[in-house]
Design an enzyme around this catalytic site. Structure first.
Site, short mmCIF file in Angstrom:
data_model
loop_
_atom_site.label_atom_id
_atom_site.label_comp_id
_atom_site.label_asym_id
_atom_site.label_seq_id
_atom_site.Cartn_x
_atom_site.Cartn_y
_atom_site.Cartn_z
N LYS A 1 43.27 27.46 40.90
CA LYS A 1 43.57 27.46 39.73
C LYS A 1 44.54 26.69 38.66
O LYS A 1 44.73 26.51 37.85
CB LYS A 1 45.15 28.09 40.30
CG LYS A 1 44.75 29.94 40.74
CD LYS A 1 44.90 30.64 39.56
CE LYS A 1 44.68 32.42 39.84
NZ LYS A 1 44.85 33.14 38.65
N SER B 1 36.34 30.81 46.19
CA SER B 1 37.36 30.86 45.33
C SER B 1 38.83 30.76 45.52
O SER B 1 39.66 30.25 44.98
CB SER B 1 38.04 31.91 44.18
OG SER B 1 38.32 33.15 45.41
C1 LIG Z 1 41.48 32.93 45.94
C2 LIG Z 1 42.07 33.80 44.96
N1 LIG Z 1 40.19 34.18 43.79
C3 LIG Z 1 40.42 35.01 43.04
C4 LIG Z 1 41.53 34.55 41.71
C5 LIG Z 1 41.06 35.26 40.94
O1 LIG Z 1 41.77 35.47 39.69
P1 LIG Z 1 41.81 36.55 38.20
O2 LIG Z 1 42.79 37.10 38.32
O3 LIG Z 1 41.21 35.02 37.19
O4 LIG Z 1 41.00 37.37 38.29
C6 LIG Z 1 42.69 34.49 42.48
C7 LIG Z 1 43.60 35.03 41.77
O5 LIG Z 1 44.62 34.54 41.85
C8 LIG Z 1 42.69 33.96 43.70
O6 LIG Z 1 43.94 33.60 43.73
#
Ligand SMILES: Cc1ncc(COP(=O)(O)O)c(C=O)c1O
Length: 412
Positions: free
Chosen positions: A56, A309
């Site tokens: 983020k 992510s």
């Molecule tokens: C760890 C994690 N992965 C993926 C996402 C997904 O991102 P997006 O909301 O841009 O699709 C988030 C969103 O907060 C997240 O915290």
């Protein structure tokens, strides 16, 4: 639909802006995950070791670095109980911009502290996230603070897209990328970067079955909003995409698949055990899709990038997830024994588990029910072993002990 569509140039400009501030996270290859998914190779893009523990910071920094001097002076406001909050807070600290983060009342104290730790003012307002979001918008109107959206903003999308540029360098053989979708900012950015350079790369989104909104949205070509969501992966528990993410996602996303919460727990477990990395459920979603036998995703012979992510999960929750994951992998079993000769027999149980090479996780005297024999003590145990055959062998050894008259468990 009028949302702005982000270009490769926007993502490249974001890379220049955030370079030197965010980590270029490692790309680990995994033979185990390639075997489990049928892929030729699997590359794990480890954004869980990014600053603040998730990707983020990329979007937040890219957005906030572009504010005018006047906007910087007035400060930034965001609403988030999770990863976006920490990204905005750290970006504010680095850019010398005051940040306020509105969180709902239910936010765990540890998350509030983590956000404060990055220098943000935390405002607790609203019983649910939606209320915090509304409050943040109202306050931004009054104070002149700039509201930084968690996903629906071209600058946020371009920042997240820098992961795609890194993937092209670190894993040029890439055929398919798997990315978790919450509001769709991450996949929009990554997809934009990848497709602009390698149009044949397949971009696949992953969502929890209990928050599967992007699939119907892209299939019907209109935003589908869920009435509510139900998933362990709070990072991607969104109800819908918004205009900008939808406009981008419909250009670059080839497919979306759903995974169950049990599959998410299994993927968290596999990442801990096999890749030695801590992921939150949202961060493990792409691996869950890759190793799932339930999706029709065919990865046979492909080079598959998996974006891990985020890794912001507290350790008690991580332990719960891995216990569920081991259950799913039939590596963990709970059994109920009827024991005579308490407590001596308990010593024999412990010894037998050890000599059979299993791990005793819990052993406790259970509450007696009316079907229990009055002359036996009910005992529950939790065991970790190398697989179902091993666990069954251990349970058989236990049922052969003098003093153990019954062993109930759920393995076949
Ligand atoms: C760890 C994690 N992965 C993926 C996402 C997904 O991102 P997006 O909301 O841009 O699709 C988030 C969103 O907060 C997240 O915290």
């Amino acid at each position: 639909m009028t949302g702005d569509v982000v270009s490769l140039e926007d993502v490249e400009a974001a890379r220049d802006r955030i370079g030197g501030v965010v980590h270029r996270t490692p790309l680990d290859t995994s033979r185990t995950f390639a075997e489990l998914s049928g892929a030729a190779s699997v590359g794990l893009k480890l954004e869980n070791v990014q600053r603040t523990g998730s990707f983020k910071i990329r979007g937040a920094y890219n957005t906030m670095a572009q504010l005018s001097a006047e906007e910087r002076e007035s400060g930034v406001i965001a609403s988030s109980a999770g990863n976006h909050a920490q990204g905005v807070a750290l970006a504010g600290d680095l850019l010398d911009i005051d940040t306020s983060i509105v969180v709902p009342e239910v936010t765990p104290a540890a998350k509030v502290e983590a956000t404060r730790g990055y220098g943000a003012e935390v405002i607790v307002e609203g019983d649910i996230y939606e209320r915090s979001y509304e409050y943040a918008l109202e306050r931004a109107d009054e104070t002149g603070e700039t509201f930084v959206h968690p996903f629906d903003d071209p600058a946020i999308i371009a920042g997240q897209g820098t992961i795609g540029l890194e993937l092209l360098e670190q894993y040029p053989e890439i055929d398919t990328v798997l990315v978790a979708i919450g509001g769709g900012g991450l996949i929009s950015g990554i997809g934009t970067a990848l497709k602009a350079v390698e149009p044949d790369v397949r971009v696949v989104g992953v969502q929890p079955e209990g928050a599967l909104h992007a699939k119907p949205s892209l299939e019907r070509d209109e935003i589908h909003e869920l009435a509510d969501v139900d998933t362990v992966a709070e990072g991607i528990a969104d109800t819908r995409m918004l205009e900008t993410t939808f406009a981008n996602a419909r250009e670059v996303v080839d497919d979306v698949v759903g995974v169950s919460d049990r599959e998410l727990a299994t993927a968290v477990t596999l990442l801990a055990e096999r890749a030695k990395t801590v992921a939150e459920s949202a961060g493990a979603a792409p691996l869950a899709a890759a190793v799932s036998s339930e999706t029709d995703l065919d990865l046979e012979g492909e080079h598959v990038a998996i974006v891990v992510s985020g890794g912001n999960v507290n350790l008690t929750e991580h332990a719960e997830l891995t216990r569920t994951g081991l259950h799913q992998l039939e590596r963990y079993v709970e059994a109920r024994l009827a024991v005579a000769g308490w407590p001596t027999t308990v010593g024999d149980v412990v010894e037998t588990v050890e000599s059979e090479g299993a791990e005793l996780d819990v052993l406790e005297r259970a509450r007696r029910s009316n079907v229990d024999h009055p002359n036996r003590v009910p005992v529950t145990i939790g065991l970790e072993g190398s697989g179902p055959e091993h666990l069954i062998r251990v349970l058989e050894a236990l049922s052969g002990l003098e003093g153990v008259s019954a062993v109930e468990h759920s393995l076949d």
